[in-house]
Design a protein around this motif. Sequence first.
Motif, short mmCIF file in Angstrom:
data_model
loop_
_atom_site.label_atom_id
_atom_site.label_comp_id
_atom_site.label_asym_id
_atom_site.label_seq_id
_atom_site.Cartn_x
_atom_site.Cartn_y
_atom_site.Cartn_z
N ALA A 127 0.83 -1.21 0.00
CA ALA A 127 0.00 0.00 0.00
C ALA A 127 0.87 1.26 0.00
N ASP A 128 1.96 1.25 0.76
CA ASP A 128 2.89 2.39 0.77
C ASP A 128 3.46 2.63 -0.62
N LEU A 129 3.86 1.55 -1.29
CA LEU A 129 4.46 1.66 -2.63
C LEU A 129 3.42 2.13 -3.65
N LEU A 130 2.20 1.67 -3.52
CA LEU A 130 1.13 2.12 -4.42
C LEU A 130 0.88 3.61 -4.24
N ARG A 131 0.78 4.07 -2.99
CA ARG A 131 0.56 5.50 -2.71
C ARG A 131 1.70 6.36 -3.24
N ALA A 132 2.92 5.85 -3.15
CA ALA A 132 4.09 6.60 -3.62
C ALA A 132 4.22 6.58 -5.14
N GLY A 133 3.40 5.78 -5.81
CA GLY A 133 3.46 5.70 -7.26
C GLY A 133 4.62 4.87 -7.79
N LEU A 134 5.17 4.02 -6.94
CA LEU A 134 6.32 3.20 -7.34
C LEU A 134 5.92 1.81 -7.81
N LEU A 135 4.64 1.49 -7.68
CA LEU A 135 4.17 0.15 -7.96
C LEU A 135 2.72 0.20 -8.43
N THR A 136 2.38 -0.67 -9.36
CA THR A 136 0.98 -0.89 -9.70
C THR A 136 0.71 -2.38 -9.49
N LYS A 137 -0.55 -2.70 -9.22
CA LYS A 137 -0.91 -4.11 -9.09
C LYS A 137 -2.18 -4.36 -9.88
N GLU A 138 -2.25 -5.55 -10.43
CA GLU A 138 -3.38 -5.93 -11.28
C GLU A 138 -3.74 -7.38 -10.99
N GLN A 139 -5.03 -7.62 -10.84
CA GLN A 139 -5.49 -8.99 -10.61
C GLN A 139 -5.34 -9.80 -11.89
N ARG A 140 -4.77 -10.99 -11.78
CA ARG A 140 -4.68 -11.90 -12.92
C ARG A 140 -5.77 -12.93 -12.77
N TRP A 141 -6.23 -13.48 -13.90
CA TRP A 141 -7.33 -14.44 -13.91
C TRP A 141 -6.95 -15.71 -14.65
#
Length: 86
Positions: free
Chosen positions: A56-70
């Motif tokens: 969550a820290d990395l997402l807020r800082a804009g250093l990481l994105t995450k995507e659900q895979r199916w």
Amino acid sequence: MGYFAAIYAEDLPHRAKAVYMYLKDRSNKEGQCYPAIGTIAKELHLSRRTVERAIADLLRAGLLTKEQRWRENGGRSSLLYTLKKM
């Protein structure tokens, strides 16, 4: 300049820096990887909740994105993490 100099300079909790370095170490040339939260926690000797906070820290800082895979059958698979270029 060291490999992780940019992440060291970021104003982030140490948990986020550790998880970023873990993901970077396991990512492909496009900066993508998909380890499970439990795997990250086990290998870094952190709790699952601490890893979730770090992500969550990395997402807020804009250093990481995450995507659900199916899966093909419509079931959930692991999350795809993409590290931003620094």
